[in-house]
Design a protein around this motif. Sequence first.
Motif, short mmCIF file in Angstrom:
data_model
loop_
_atom_site.label_atom_id
_atom_site.label_comp_id
_atom_site.label_asym_id
_atom_site.label_seq_id
_atom_site.Cartn_x
_atom_site.Cartn_y
_atom_site.Cartn_z
N ARG A 270 32.78 43.85 42.17
CA ARG A 270 33.23 43.78 40.77
C ARG A 270 34.74 43.60 40.69
NH1 ARG A 270 34.68 42.70 36.80
NH2 ARG A 270 34.38 43.56 34.69
N ILE A 271 35.47 44.28 41.55
CA ILE A 271 36.94 44.17 41.54
C ILE A 271 37.38 42.79 42.01
CG2 ILE A 271 39.05 45.02 42.66
CD1 ILE A 271 37.77 47.83 42.52
N SER A 272 36.74 42.25 43.04
CA SER A 272 37.07 40.91 43.53
C SER A 272 36.82 39.87 42.44
CB SER A 272 36.26 40.58 44.78
OG SER A 272 36.60 41.44 45.84
N ALA A 276 39.65 37.40 40.49
CA ALA A 276 39.53 35.93 40.56
C ALA A 276 39.99 35.26 39.27
CB ALA A 276 38.08 35.55 40.86
N GLY A 277 39.95 35.98 38.15
CA GLY A 277 40.38 35.41 36.88
C GLY A 277 41.88 35.40 36.70
N GLY A 278 42.64 35.97 37.66
CA GLY A 278 44.09 35.99 37.57
C GLY A 278 44.60 37.21 36.82
N PRO A 279 45.91 37.38 36.72
CA PRO A 279 46.49 38.57 36.10
C PRO A 279 46.31 38.59 34.59
CG PRO A 279 48.22 37.01 36.65
CD PRO A 279 46.95 36.45 37.22
N THR A 280 46.13 39.79 34.06
CA THR A 280 46.02 39.99 32.61
C THR A 280 46.93 41.10 32.10
OG1 THR A 280 44.15 41.50 32.98
CG2 THR A 280 43.62 39.18 32.53
N TYR A 285 48.74 41.95 37.42
CA TYR A 285 47.58 42.81 37.64
C TYR A 285 46.36 42.33 36.84
CZ TYR A 285 51.00 46.00 39.60
OH TYR A 285 52.00 46.55 40.36
N ALA A 286 45.20 42.41 37.49
CA ALA A 286 43.93 42.26 36.80
C ALA A 286 43.43 43.66 36.46
CB ALA A 286 42.92 41.55 37.70
N VAL A 287 42.89 43.82 35.26
CA VAL A 287 42.34 45.10 34.83
C VAL A 287 40.82 45.00 34.91
CG1 VAL A 287 42.13 46.75 32.93
CG2 VAL A 287 44.30 45.56 33.31
N ILE A 288 40.21 45.94 35.63
CA ILE A 288 38.76 45.91 35.85
C ILE A 288 38.18 47.22 35.36
CG2 ILE A 288 36.90 45.72 37.53
CD1 ILE A 288 40.29 44.57 38.64
N GLN A 289 37.24 47.13 34.44
CA GLN A 289 36.56 48.31 33.89
C GLN A 289 35.11 48.28 34.37
OE1 GLN A 289 37.52 48.89 29.79
NE2 GLN A 289 35.91 50.40 29.44
N VAL A 290 34.69 49.34 35.06
CA VAL A 290 33.38 49.37 35.70
C VAL A 290 32.52 50.45 35.06
CG1 VAL A 290 32.15 49.64 37.88
CG2 VAL A 290 34.45 48.65 37.86
N GLY A 291 31.30 50.11 34.67
CA GLY A 291 30.39 51.09 34.08
C GLY A 291 29.86 52.06 35.11
N CYS A 292 29.64 53.32 34.67
CA CYS A 292 29.11 54.34 35.57
C CYS A 292 28.03 55.18 34.90
CB CYS A 292 30.24 55.23 36.08
SG CYS A 292 31.29 55.97 34.80
N VAL A 304 47.05 40.85 41.88
CA VAL A 304 46.60 39.60 42.49
C VAL A 304 47.65 39.07 43.47
CG1 VAL A 304 45.19 39.03 40.49
CG2 VAL A 304 47.53 38.19 40.61
N ARG A 305 48.87 39.62 43.40
CA ARG A 305 49.94 39.21 44.31
C ARG A 305 49.84 39.92 45.66
NH1 ARG A 305 54.98 41.25 45.54
NH2 ARG A 305 54.71 42.91 44.00
N THR A 306 49.59 41.24 45.64
CA THR A 306 49.56 42.01 46.88
C THR A 306 48.17 42.43 47.31
OG1 THR A 306 49.79 44.16 45.77
CG2 THR A 306 51.82 42.95 46.27
#
Length: 381
Positions: A270-272, A276-280, A285-292, A304-306
Amino acid sequence: MRSKSFGSAKLACLTLVALGACVIPIPTFSPSYAQTVAGRAIGEDASKFVADQQVASSKPAAEYTTLQLPSPNGIDVTATYQKGSKKIVQIEATRQLSLPGASGQFGKFEFGKTSLSEIRSLFGSKGLLFTGIAPVTATPDGGVTIVSSYEVQGTSIIASFASKISASSLRELKQRFGEDMYAHLDGVALLESTVVADIAYLIGTRGNELVYDVGYAPIVWKNPISTAVKPRQISVARISPSQLPVHRIYNGPINAPYFTDASARNFQTRISEGMAGGPTFAGEYAVIQVGCGTGCSIAYTASVRTGEVSRIPIDDDAAQYLDLKYQIDSRLLVAQSAKGAASKCHMQFLTMDEGEWISLLEHDVGPTETCYNSIAQNLRN
């Protein structure tokens, strides 16, 4: 949503585009000259010592002059006065690096020893912010400075306390606490300078809109907050994204993620995909929100740089009804989530500085069901 603004004598509510906050003017205070730093007072006539002092700088050159004053042991002192009236409008005492422990010019505060957590604990809040100047700045030696400001009760004076986290302290926190280091910044940020200034002068240099932390109250000079002072009844503080801009937006190749947070490894795919969509956010940084689970989610940022992945420091590890507000050209991120144990909807204002999270302000928006609204909706209420 309210912030404070100087100007009109009566209350007014204006729609603010950035975060939909209300701007409310407040009356000016009568002058008071009792607050002193290094023996000098705001409003004091500078004529008696101008001719004998060395001019350090002018700001702005057309109206104000800043002088280097004789310094007590362990501190450097400057005074800024208005050229026309010759009245002192700002006094700043800064510790000499080789002499920690000198008087911080307020109560028992000591330069290089008093921590930011002690300051905030004494005053009961993180203070106020001017929307025209960033409260957190990087220092040339790789450290970070955090400024906490407070009105001095019954006066036209604002006192500011600048605390610094050294580059070495940042590294040590990172090694000891990893992604949880943000929670320990207040304890290692040490008092670097104390400033008192006339409000009218600050309006001209920092802007006239003020943002107040939850539970804020003016301070009594050289004393903790008086029990007779009632905290301001405010809804939530406003910080504009433009106040925390980024200097560049990364458009190079997207690096593969690597994980310093063990929990993030459970969401590698999910993070990868999110990267892939680039920084936001914050330029890179890409922001990723994952359901739990039902209503539950965890949020991460990934450079996405480092490739570095870190958890966004929400109060609850697994947040309920989490909503995030951010943009690519700003280091400001607003997070809203339900605090289950407290049965409240909580909002946090965070900034990303040199890859590290710093909490600016927090606020309980209302009961849990308030989190059914978006951040934008709650900021308009």
